[in-house]
Design a protein around this motif. Structure first.
Motif, PDB file in Angstrom:
ATOM      1  N   MET A 157       0.828  -0.907   0.378  1.00 28.82           N
ATOM      2  CA  MET A 157      -0.266   0.155  -0.128  1.00 28.82           C
ATOM      3  C   MET A 157       1.111   0.958  -0.310  1.00 28.82           C
ATOM      4  SD  MET A 157      -2.467   0.942   2.765  1.00 28.82           S
ATOM      5  CE  MET A 157      -2.133   1.163   4.122  1.00 28.82           C
ATOM      6  N   TYR A 158       0.821   1.458  -0.969  1.00 25.88           N
ATOM      7  CA  TYR A 158       1.378   3.172  -0.975  1.00 25.88           C
ATOM      8  C   TYR A 158       0.545   4.679  -0.049  1.00 25.88           C
ATOM      9  CZ  TYR A 158       3.739   1.736  -4.788  1.00 25.88           C
ATOM     10  OH  TYR A 158       5.630   1.382  -6.292  1.00 25.88           O
ATOM     11  N   ALA A 159       1.162   4.628   0.645  1.00 25.00           N
ATOM     12  CA  ALA A 159       0.294   5.696   2.001  1.00 25.00           C
ATOM     13  C   ALA A 159       1.442   6.929   1.805  1.00 25.00           C
ATOM     14  CB  ALA A 159      -0.012   4.486   2.636  1.00 25.00           C
ATOM     15  N   THR A 160       0.434   7.518   3.095  1.00 32.17           N
ATOM     16  CA  THR A 160       1.863   8.321   4.467  1.00 32.17           C
ATOM     17  C   THR A 160       1.065   8.414   5.745  1.00 32.17           C
ATOM     18  OG1 THR A 160      -0.103  10.837   3.918  1.00 32.17           O
ATOM     19  CG2 THR A 160       1.161  10.495   2.055  1.00 32.17           C
ATOM     20  N   ARG A 161       2.075   8.919   6.638  1.00 31.76           N
ATOM     21  CA  ARG A 161       2.071   8.578   8.064  1.00 31.76           C
ATOM     22  C   ARG A 161       0.154   9.128   8.165  1.00 31.76           C
ATOM     23  NH1 ARG A 161       8.367  11.186   8.843  1.00 31.76           N
ATOM     24  NH2 ARG A 161       7.049  11.858   7.162  1.00 31.76           N
ATOM     25  N   THR A 162       0.247  10.294   7.437  1.00 31.99           N
ATOM     26  CA  THR A 162      -0.756  11.125   7.817  1.00 31.99           C
ATOM     27  C   THR A 162      -2.073  11.158   7.558  1.00 31.99           C
ATOM     28  OG1 THR A 162      -0.089  13.922   7.350  1.00 31.99           O
ATOM     29  CG2 THR A 162       0.563  12.604   9.127  1.00 31.99           C
ATOM     30  N   CYS A 163      -1.992  10.502   6.488  1.00 30.42           N
ATOM     31  CA  CYS A 163      -3.426  10.760   5.757  1.00 30.42           C
ATOM     32  C   CYS A 163      -4.564   9.956   6.072  1.00 30.42           C
ATOM     33  CB  CYS A 163      -2.961   9.810   4.032  1.00 30.42           C
ATOM     34  SG  CYS A 163      -4.382   9.341   3.135  1.00 30.42           S
ATOM     35  N   PRO A 164      -5.827  11.030   6.423  1.00 28.94           N
ATOM     36  CA  PRO A 164      -6.926   9.598   7.441  1.00 28.94           C
ATOM     37  C   PRO A 164      -6.842   8.580   6.119  1.00 28.94           C
ATOM     38  CG  PRO A 164      -7.601  12.146   6.362  1.00 28.94           C
ATOM     39  CD  PRO A 164      -5.693  12.215   6.191  1.00 28.94           C
ATOM     40  N   TYR A 165      -7.451   8.982   4.847  1.00 31.32           N
ATOM     41  CA  TYR A 165      -7.697   7.365   3.671  1.00 31.32           C
ATOM     42  C   TYR A 165      -6.769   6.423   4.027  1.00 31.32           C
ATOM     43  CZ  TYR A 165     -10.799  11.110   2.832  1.00 31.32           C
ATOM     44  OH  TYR A 165     -11.796  11.768   2.383  1.00 31.32           O
ATOM     45  N   ALA A 198      -6.645   0.271   8.826  1.00 30.72           N
ATOM     46  CA  ALA A 198      -8.176  -0.061  10.219  1.00 30.72           C
ATOM     47  C   ALA A 198      -8.969  -1.631   9.338  1.00 30.72           C
ATOM     48  CB  ALA A 198      -8.708   0.700  10.885  1.00 30.72           C
ATOM     49  N   LEU A 199      -9.492  -1.590   8.187  1.00 36.10           N
ATOM     50  CA  LEU A 199     -10.083  -2.233   7.832  1.00 36.10           C
ATOM     51  C   LEU A 199      -9.528  -4.111   7.592  1.00 36.10           C
ATOM     52  CD1 LEU A 199     -12.931  -3.323   6.692  1.00 36.10           C
ATOM     53  CD2 LEU A 199     -12.266  -2.224   4.067  1.00 36.10           C
ATOM     54  N   LEU A 200      -8.598  -3.801   6.874  1.00 32.26           N
ATOM     55  CA  LEU A 200      -7.168  -4.583   6.485  1.00 32.26           C
ATOM     56  C   LEU A 200      -7.188  -5.131   7.918  1.00 32.26           C
ATOM     57  CD1 LEU A 200      -4.326  -2.998   3.472  1.00 32.26           C
ATOM     58  CD2 LEU A 200      -6.463  -5.011   3.482  1.00 32.26           C
ATOM     59  N   ASN A 201      -6.931  -4.863   9.061  1.00 26.79           N
ATOM     60  CA  ASN A 201      -6.596  -5.131  10.236  1.00 26.79           C
ATOM     61  C   ASN A 201      -7.670  -5.383  10.722  1.00 26.79           C
ATOM     62  OD1 ASN A 201      -3.871  -2.523  11.015  1.00 26.79           O
ATOM     63  ND2 ASN A 201      -3.792  -3.809   9.858  1.00 26.79           N
ATOM     64  N   HIS A 202      -8.692  -5.549  10.332  1.00 25.78           N
ATOM     65  CA  HIS A 202      -9.872  -5.675  11.093  1.00 25.78           C
ATOM     66  C   HIS A 202     -10.376  -6.910  10.210  1.00 25.78           C
ATOM     67  CE1 HIS A 202     -13.691  -6.200  12.499  1.00 25.78           C
ATOM     68  NE2 HIS A 202     -14.858  -6.062  11.072  1.00 25.78           N
ATOM     69  N   LYS A 203      -9.677  -6.990   9.636  1.00 23.73           N
ATOM     70  CA  LYS A 203      -9.931  -8.688   8.608  1.00 23.73           C
ATOM     71  C   LYS A 203      -8.955  -9.602   8.672  1.00 23.73           C
ATOM     72  CE  LYS A 203     -13.769  -7.258   6.068  1.00 23.73           C
ATOM     73  NZ  LYS A 203     -14.717  -7.983   5.708  1.00 23.73           N
ATOM     74  N   GLY A 204      -8.161  -9.345   9.372  1.00 25.54           N
ATOM     75  CA  GLY A 204      -7.180 -10.235   9.475  1.00 25.54           C
ATOM     76  C   GLY A 204      -5.451  -9.506   9.159  1.00 25.54           C
ATOM     77  N   ILE A 205      -5.131  -9.016   8.300  1.00 23.89           N
ATOM     78  CA  ILE A 205      -3.928  -8.740   7.927  1.00 23.89           C
ATOM     79  C   ILE A 205      -3.214  -7.425   8.292  1.00 23.89           C
ATOM     80  CG2 ILE A 205      -2.968  -7.279   5.381  1.00 23.89           C
ATOM     81  CD1 ILE A 205      -4.697 -10.014   5.099  1.00 23.89           C
ATOM     82  N   GLY A 206      -2.520  -7.926   9.100  1.00 26.74           N
ATOM     83  CA  GLY A 206      -2.037  -7.091  10.068  1.00 26.74           C
ATOM     84  C   GLY A 206      -0.173  -6.978  10.135  1.00 26.74           C
ATOM     85  N   ASN A 207       0.147  -7.987   8.830  1.00 25.01           N
ATOM     86  CA  ASN A 207       1.541  -7.361   7.870  1.00 25.01           C
ATOM     87  C   ASN A 207       1.245  -6.537   6.770  1.00 25.01           C
ATOM     88  OD1 ASN A 207       4.429  -7.485   7.869  1.00 25.01           O
ATOM     89  ND2 ASN A 207       4.308  -9.287   7.068  1.00 25.01           N
ATOM     90  N   ILE A 208       0.768  -5.023   7.044  1.00 26.68           N
ATOM     91  CA  ILE A 208       1.021  -4.327   5.391  1.00 26.68           C
ATOM     92  C   ILE A 208       2.039  -3.681   4.855  1.00 26.68           C
ATOM     93  CG2 ILE A 208       0.005  -1.928   4.577  1.00 26.68           C
ATOM     94  CD1 ILE A 208      -2.211  -2.965   6.895  1.00 26.68           C
ATOM     95  N   ASP A 209       2.693  -3.891   3.353  1.00 33.31           N
ATOM     96  CA  ASP A 209       3.175  -3.360   2.934  1.00 33.31           C
ATOM     97  C   ASP A 209       3.598  -2.388   3.149  1.00 33.31           C
ATOM     98  OD1 ASP A 209       6.210  -2.939   1.861  1.00 33.31           O
ATOM     99  OD2 ASP A 209       5.721  -4.334   0.708  1.00 33.31           O
ATOM    100  N   LYS A 210       3.975  -1.202   3.779  1.00 31.46           N
ATOM    101  CA  LYS A 210       3.269   0.554   3.475  1.00 31.46           C
ATOM    102  C   LYS A 210       4.836   0.745   2.865  1.00 31.46           C
ATOM    103  CE  LYS A 210       1.678   1.211   8.213  1.00 31.46           C
ATOM    104  NZ  LYS A 210       1.460   2.495   8.474  1.00 31.46           N
ATOM    105  N   ILE A 211       4.305   1.649   1.713  1.00 36.23           N
ATOM    106  CA  ILE A 211       5.668   2.245   0.607  1.00 36.23           C
ATOM    107  C   ILE A 211       5.426   3.899   1.272  1.00 36.23           C
ATOM    108  CG2 ILE A 211       6.351   2.730  -1.398  1.00 36.23           C
ATOM    109  CD1 ILE A 211       6.176   0.362  -2.377  1.00 36.23           C
ATOM    110  N   LEU A 212       5.550   4.201   2.232  1.00 35.41           N
ATOM    111  CA  LEU A 212       5.348   5.554   2.583  1.00 35.41           C
ATOM    112  C   LEU A 212       5.903   6.670   1.175  1.00 35.41           C
ATOM    113  CD1 LEU A 212       5.629   5.534   6.654  1.00 35.41           C
ATOM    114  CD2 LEU A 212       3.972   4.996   5.189  1.00 35.41           C
TER     115      LEU A 212
END
Length: 83
Positions: free
Chosen positions: A1-9, A15-29
């Motif tokens: 997931m391409y993201a920023t540290r402060t983006c509410p989206y 949070a949705l992915l964590n709720h679905k059991g995905i805890g290890n998200i590869d975030k590219i900040l």
């Protein structure tokens, strides 16, 4: 997931992915490494974050992720990707 540290989206999508059991998200900040934004645009065709990929398939942004979940298709995409 391409993201920023402060983006509410980005935070909502994670949070949705964590709720679905995905805890290890590869975030590219892209706010930490701005050069990665060009990469994000090249692979997704979009300029905004988040840009979410599941097993290499571009899902889109936060609204797209929630739409997949609402349509009942997100769980099937996530099978085999949980920790």
């Amino acid at each position: 997931m391409y993201a920023t540290r402060t983006c509410p989206y980005c935070i909502r999508a994670e949070a949705l992915l964590n709720h679905k059991g995905i805890g290890n998200i590869d975030k590219i900040l892209v706010d930490v490494d701005p050069s990665r934004r060009d990469e994000m645009i090249a692979v997704s065709g979009r300029r905004t974050v988040p840009q979410i990929f599941i097993d290499g398939t571009h899902v889109g942004g936060c609204d797209d992720l929630f739409a997949l979940d609402h349509a009942g298709r997100l769980d099937a995409m996530l099978i085999g990707t949980s920790d």
